[in-house]
Design a protein around this motif. Structure first.
Motif, PDB file in Angstrom:
ATOM      1  N   TYR A 171       0.836  -1.195   0.000  1.00 33.37           N
ATOM      2  CA  TYR A 171       0.000   0.000   0.000  1.00 33.37           C
ATOM      3  C   TYR A 171       0.876   1.252   0.000  1.00 33.37           C
ATOM      4  O   TYR A 171       0.598   2.229  -0.713  1.00 33.37           O
ATOM      5  N   LEU A 172       1.950   1.227   0.780  1.00 34.01           N
ATOM      6  CA  LEU A 172       2.911   2.327   0.803  1.00 34.01           C
ATOM      7  C   LEU A 172       3.527   2.540  -0.573  1.00 34.01           C
ATOM      8  O   LEU A 172       3.649   3.684  -1.046  1.00 34.01           O
ATOM      9  N   LEU A 173       3.897   1.457  -1.253  1.00 36.48           N
ATOM     10  CA  LEU A 173       4.478   1.569  -2.595  1.00 36.48           C
ATOM     11  C   LEU A 173       3.464   2.158  -3.576  1.00 36.48           C
ATOM     12  O   LEU A 173       3.820   2.972  -4.433  1.00 36.48           O
ATOM     13  N   CYS A 174       2.214   1.739  -3.459  1.00 38.65           N
ATOM     14  CA  CYS A 174       1.159   2.298  -4.321  1.00 38.65           C
ATOM     15  C   CYS A 174       1.034   3.804  -4.121  1.00 38.65           C
ATOM     16  O   CYS A 174       0.940   4.564  -5.094  1.00 38.65           O
ATOM     17  N   LEU A 175       1.035   4.235  -2.872  1.00 40.71           N
ATOM     18  CA  LEU A 175       0.867   5.659  -2.576  1.00 40.71           C
ATOM     19  C   LEU A 175       2.046   6.474  -3.092  1.00 40.71           C
ATOM     20  O   LEU A 175       1.864   7.583  -3.606  1.00 40.71           O
ATOM     21  N   ILE A 176       3.261   5.933  -2.972  1.00 41.27           N
ATOM     22  CA  ILE A 176       4.424   6.645  -3.492  1.00 41.27           C
ATOM     23  C   ILE A 176       4.329   6.773  -5.011  1.00 41.27           C
ATOM     24  O   ILE A 176       4.605   7.837  -5.583  1.00 41.27           O
ATOM     25  N   GLY A 177       3.924   5.685  -5.677  1.00 43.69           N
ATOM     26  CA  GLY A 177       3.755   5.745  -7.125  1.00 43.69           C
ATOM     27  C   GLY A 177       2.703   6.760  -7.540  1.00 43.69           C
ATOM     28  O   GLY A 177       2.908   7.542  -8.483  1.00 43.69           O
ATOM     29  N   ILE A 178       1.577   6.786  -6.825  1.00 42.49           N
ATOM     30  CA  ILE A 178       0.522   7.762  -7.114  1.00 42.49           C
ATOM     31  C   ILE A 178       1.031   9.181  -6.881  1.00 42.49           C
ATOM     32  O   ILE A 178       0.757  10.098  -7.667  1.00 42.49           O
ATOM     33  N   ALA A 179       1.773   9.378  -5.801  1.00 44.30           N
ATOM     34  CA  ALA A 179       2.295  10.719  -5.486  1.00 44.30           C
ATOM     35  C   ALA A 179       3.235  11.203  -6.572  1.00 44.30           C
ATOM     36  O   ALA A 179       3.190  12.381  -6.962  1.00 44.30           O
ATOM     37  N   TRP A 180       4.106  10.342  -7.077  1.00 42.26           N
ATOM     38  CA  TRP A 180       5.018  10.741  -8.147  1.00 42.26           C
ATOM     39  C   TRP A 180       4.249  11.147  -9.404  1.00 42.26           C
ATOM     40  O   TRP A 180       4.590  12.127 -10.061  1.00 42.26           O
ATOM     41  N   ILE A 181       3.207  10.402  -9.725  1.00 37.90           N
ATOM     42  CA  ILE A 181       2.419  10.721 -10.920  1.00 37.90           C
ATOM     43  C   ILE A 181       1.684  12.047 -10.740  1.00 37.90           C
ATOM     44  O   ILE A 181       1.721  12.934 -11.611  1.00 37.90           O
ATOM     45  N   LEU A 182       1.019  12.212  -9.593  1.00 36.44           N
ATOM     46  CA  LEU A 182       0.212  13.415  -9.376  1.00 36.44           C
ATOM     47  C   LEU A 182       1.064  14.673  -9.295  1.00 36.44           C
ATOM     48  O   LEU A 182       0.690  15.720  -9.829  1.00 36.44           O
ATOM     49  N   CYS A 183       2.216  14.578  -8.613  1.00 36.88           N
ATOM     50  CA  CYS A 183       3.027  15.794  -8.469  1.00 36.88           C
ATOM     51  C   CYS A 183       3.633  16.215  -9.797  1.00 36.88           C
ATOM     52  O   CYS A 183       3.757  17.412 -10.069  1.00 36.88           O
ATOM     53  N   SER A 184       4.008  15.249 -10.637  1.00 35.95           N
ATOM     54  CA  SER A 184       4.581  15.609 -11.936  1.00 35.95           C
ATOM     55  C   SER A 184       3.515  16.148 -12.879  1.00 35.95           C
ATOM     56  O   SER A 184       3.759  17.097 -13.623  1.00 35.95           O
ATOM     57  N   LEU A 185       2.312  15.584 -12.838  1.00 31.83           N
ATOM     58  CA  LEU A 185       1.221  16.108 -13.665  1.00 31.83           C
ATOM     59  C   LEU A 185       0.733  17.454 -13.154  1.00 31.83           C
ATOM     60  O   LEU A 185       0.315  18.316 -13.930  1.00 31.83           O
ATOM     61  N   GLY A 186       0.788  17.646 -11.822  1.00 30.03           N
ATOM     62  CA  GLY A 186       0.303  18.889 -11.237  1.00 30.03           C
ATOM     63  C   GLY A 186       1.096  20.107 -11.666  1.00 30.03           C
ATOM     64  O   GLY A 186       0.572  21.229 -11.646  1.00 30.03           O
ATOM     65  N   VAL A 187       2.343  19.907 -12.068  1.00 31.30           N
ATOM     66  CA  VAL A 187       3.154  21.029 -12.543  1.00 31.30           C
ATOM     67  C   VAL A 187       2.609  21.556 -13.868  1.00 31.30           C
ATOM     68  O   VAL A 187       2.608  22.775 -14.115  1.00 31.30           O
ATOM     69  N   TYR A 188       2.123  20.663 -14.720  1.00 29.99           N
ATOM     70  CA  TYR A 188       1.662  21.037 -16.058  1.00 29.99           C
ATOM     71  C   TYR A 188       0.165  21.337 -16.104  1.00 29.99           C
ATOM     72  O   TYR A 188      -0.283  22.153 -16.903  1.00 29.99           O
TER      73      TYR A 188
END
Length: 280
Positions: A171-188
Motif C-alpha cells: 500500500y505504501l508503494l502504491c501511494l508513493i507511485g501515485i504521489a510521483w504521478i500526481l506531483c509531476s502532472l500537477g506542474v503542467y
C-alpha cells in the motif's frame, strides 16, 4: 529494447534514490510535522487526539443517529456492539485518510517548492514521498487508538495481526507511485488542484469505508472490487477483526500491481521532471 544493465538500473533507481537521500527525507518529514503542530498547546498529542475524536464522531453519527448496521448483522444495541461497529468503520477510515493525505498534498508539492527546481540541485523525487511518510505516521497513531479501544470490544488480538505489515508495505508503494504521478502532472495541469478534492470525496463513497461490500446489489459489486482500495480495506478488516486471510495468489497479484504502480510513477516523474524548470 532495454539491455540487461539498463533494466537493472531501471529497477534499482527509485530504491537507490530513496535510500541515498533517506536522511534528507527524514529531516523534511520532521520539519513538516513541526510546522504542522507549531505553536499548538498539545503539539504532537493532536496526532492521537484527532483520531480519537474522529472515532467518537463517527460512532455517534452512524451508531446513534443513523442506527446503521454492518452488512446483514442486526443494528448494534449494547455498548460493546456499538464500539465494535465503530471500530469496523474506523479501520476503513484510517486506510482512506492515508490515501487522502497523498491526494491532497501531491499535486501541488512541486509548485510549492519551485525554488528547489530553479535554483538548487535537489533530489525532487523525495518531495512527494514526504506526505506519504507523514500519512504513515498519522496512520500509526490512529492504529494505536484502534489497539487501545480493541481491549474494550469483542475484537481479539490474534496472530493474523502479524500479517498487517505485509499489507501496508505494498500500500505504501502504491501511494508513493501515485504521489510521483500526481506531483509531476500537477506542474503542467494546474486544474488538478481543483479536481482532487472532488475526486477524494467521490472515492470515499466509492470505497467500502462506511458500508460492507455485501450490501451492494450483485451487479455493482464487480465495479467496487475493481477499486484497489476495496481490497486493502477489506483485507485489513479481515485480518484485524474477522481473522481471515486472502489466498496467496491474491497477495502475489497485489504485490505485483503495487510494484508496477511504483515503477510507473517513478518513470513518469523522471520523464516529466525535465520540463519542470521551463514551466515554473
Amino acid at each position: 529494447m532495454l539491455s540487461p544493465a539498463s533494466f537493472l538500473g531501471f529497477l534499482s533507481s527509485p530504491w537507490h534514490s530513496l535510500w541515498h537521500h533517506r536522511r534528507l527525507l527524514i529531516q523534511l518529514c520532521k520539519r513538516d510535522l513541526t510546522a504542522r503542530y507549531k505553536s499548538s498547546v498539545l503539539g504532537l498529542f493532536w496526532s492521537l487526539l484527532l483520531p480519537l475524536l474522529m472515532l467518537a464522531i463517527y460512532a455517534f453519527v452512524f451508531g446513534e443517529i443513523f442506527k446503521s448496521r454492518w452488512g446483514d448483522a442486526p443494528a448494534p444495541s449494547s455498548i460493546s456492539e456499538k464500539l465494535n461497529f465503530s471500530l469496523i468503520l474506523y479501520v476503513g477510515l484510517i486506510v482512506f485518510n492515508w490515501l487522502a493525505e497523498c491526494l491532497s498534498k501531491s499535486p501541488t508539492i512541486i509548485l510549492n517548492h519551485a525554488s528547489y527546481v530553479k535554483r538548487v540541485v535537489f533530489p525532487l523525487e523525495i518531495l512527494p514521498v514526504v506526505p506519504i511518510v507523514i500519512g504513515a505516521f498519522h496512520f500509526l497513531m490512529s492504529f494505536v487508538v484502534f489497539v487501545i479501544f480493541t481491549s474494550f470490544s469483542p475484537i481479539e488480538i490474534t496472530t493474523y495481526w502479524l500479517l498487517v505489515p505485509l499489507l501496508l508495505v505494498p500500500y505504501l508503494l502504491c501511494l508513493i507511485g501515485i504521489a510521483w504521478i500526481l506531483c509531476s502532472l500537477g506542474v503542467y495541469f494546474r486544474d488538478m488542484e481543483q479536481m482532487i478534492p472532488a475526486l477524494t470525496s467521490a472515492l470515499m463513497f466509492l470505497s467500502p469505508v462506511f458500508y460492507a461490500v455485501q450490501v451492494l446489489p450483485v451487479a455493482f459489486r464487480p465495479w467496487l472490487m475493481a477499486n484497489p482500495l476495496t481490497f486493502i480495506i477489506e483485507t485489513l478488516r479481515n485480518l484485524l477483526i474477522w481473522q481471515k486471510c486472502p489466498p496467496a495468489t491474491t497477495w502475489i497479484c497485489f504485490y505485483f500491481l503495487a510494484l508496477v504502480l511504483f515503477y510507473v510513477g517513478h518513470a513518469c516523474f523522471k520523464k516529466l521532471k525535465r520540463g519542470f524548470a521551463d514551466v515554473l
